[in-house]
Design an enzyme around this catalytic site. Structure first.
Site, PDB file in Angstrom:
ATOM      1  N   LYS A  32       0.852  -1.188   0.000  1.00 12.87           N
ATOM      2  CA  LYS A  32       0.000   0.000   0.000  1.00 12.87           C
ATOM      3  C   LYS A  32       0.885   1.235   0.000  1.00 12.87           C
ATOM      4  CE  LYS A  32      -2.125   1.630   3.767  1.00 12.87           C
ATOM      5  NZ  LYS A  32      -1.879   3.109   3.845  1.00 12.87           N
ATOM      6  N   ASP A  59      -3.463   4.304  -1.880  1.00 14.88           N
ATOM      7  CA  ASP A  59      -4.380   4.709  -0.812  1.00 14.88           C
ATOM      8  C   ASP A  59      -4.352   6.228  -0.638  1.00 14.88           C
ATOM      9  OD1 ASP A  59      -5.926   4.798   1.527  1.00 14.88           O
ATOM     10  OD2 ASP A  59      -4.216   4.301   2.806  1.00 14.88           O
ATOM     11  N   ARG A 211       2.595  -1.207  10.849  1.00 14.49           N
ATOM     12  CA  ARG A 211       3.647  -1.262  11.864  1.00 14.49           C
ATOM     13  C   ARG A 211       3.991  -2.660  12.372  1.00 14.49           C
ATOM     14  NH1 ARG A 211       0.984   3.804  14.937  1.00 14.49           N
ATOM     15  NH2 ARG A 211      -0.781   2.885  13.833  1.00 14.49           N
TER      16      ARG A 211
END
Length: 232
Positions: A32, A59, A211
């Site tokens: 992404k 995105d 993350r």
């Protein structure tokens, strides 16, 4: 399309991004590219990652008047990405215009999905900040149905809502779900979260993981763990 894990490459520079992607010498992950990286490095970054063999979810969450979004999508369609999104809150007319702009002269186009409510949104925040008093679940389903009526391929939603979206819109309507964390990981600023295994069980088609992979000591191992828990 089968289930897949999308890595959120939320980096601020080309160097940082490519250093991260260089770690993946085997399977090329679906990635992404969000606002931070796109605004820092521009469309050339998208082309470079695509040339490396990655599928790309762009995105940028477009949200503007229909004609502006249509024109923007007519530019983005030339980047050869696989998935693009916008905000369902922009109305059905905007989504229809986006679809028109995204479709190339030969009839092909990337998949187009709509953001329902962000995973950082809670019922309280929605009521206080947006003056939307209906239950969050009901709002998400209404946005999903509107996106489907506009001809879109699916929605971005919390994994908590993926199963219900499929009930309302059918199994073929894609659910792309951020807010995924390992059971032993940090939640961060997400409010509505789920593990990869839970997301698989509830019916997510794609999970977006940032993350827990990008900040992991061994990102490739963390990615492979996601694949095992969600896809395999």
């Amino acid at each position: 399309m089968g289930k897949d894990v999308i890595i959120a490459c939320d980096f601020s520079s080309r160097e940082e991004t490519l250093n991260f992607l260089d770690k993946f010498t085997g399977r090329k992950p679906f990635v992404k590219i969000g606002m931070e990286l796109y605004y820092a490095e521009g469309p050339q970054m998208v082309r470079e990652i695509k040339a490396r063999g990655h599928k790309i979810f762009l995105d940028l969450k477009l949200h503007d008047i229909p004609n502006t979004v249509k024109k923007a999508m007519s530019v983005l369609r030339n980047l050869d990405v696989d998935l693009v999104n916008l905000h369902a809150a922009g109305t059905k007319a905007m989504m229809e215009a986006a679809l028109e702009g995204l479709t190339r002269p030969d009839g092909t186009r990337p998949l187009l999905i709509a953001v329902t409510q962000l995973t950082s949104t809670s019922q309280e925040r929605m009521e206080q900040d947006l003056l939307i008093k209906e239950p969050l679940d009901q709002v998400v389903m209404h946005y999903a149905k509107t996106a489907q009526q506009a001809g879109l391929d699916g929605v971005v939603c919390s994994p908590l809502e993926a199963g219900k979206v499929h009930e309302v819109c059918g199994e073929g309507f894609l659910t792309v779900t951020p807010g995924v964390r390992f059971a032993d990981g940090e939640v961060g600023d997400q409010v509505r979260v789920m593990t990869p295994e839970e997301a698989k069980r509830i019916g997510s088609d794609y999970i977006v993981v940032g993350r827990p992979i990008t900040k992991a000591e061994d990102p490739v191992a963390a990615y492979e763990r996601c694949i095992r828990e969600f896809v395999d």
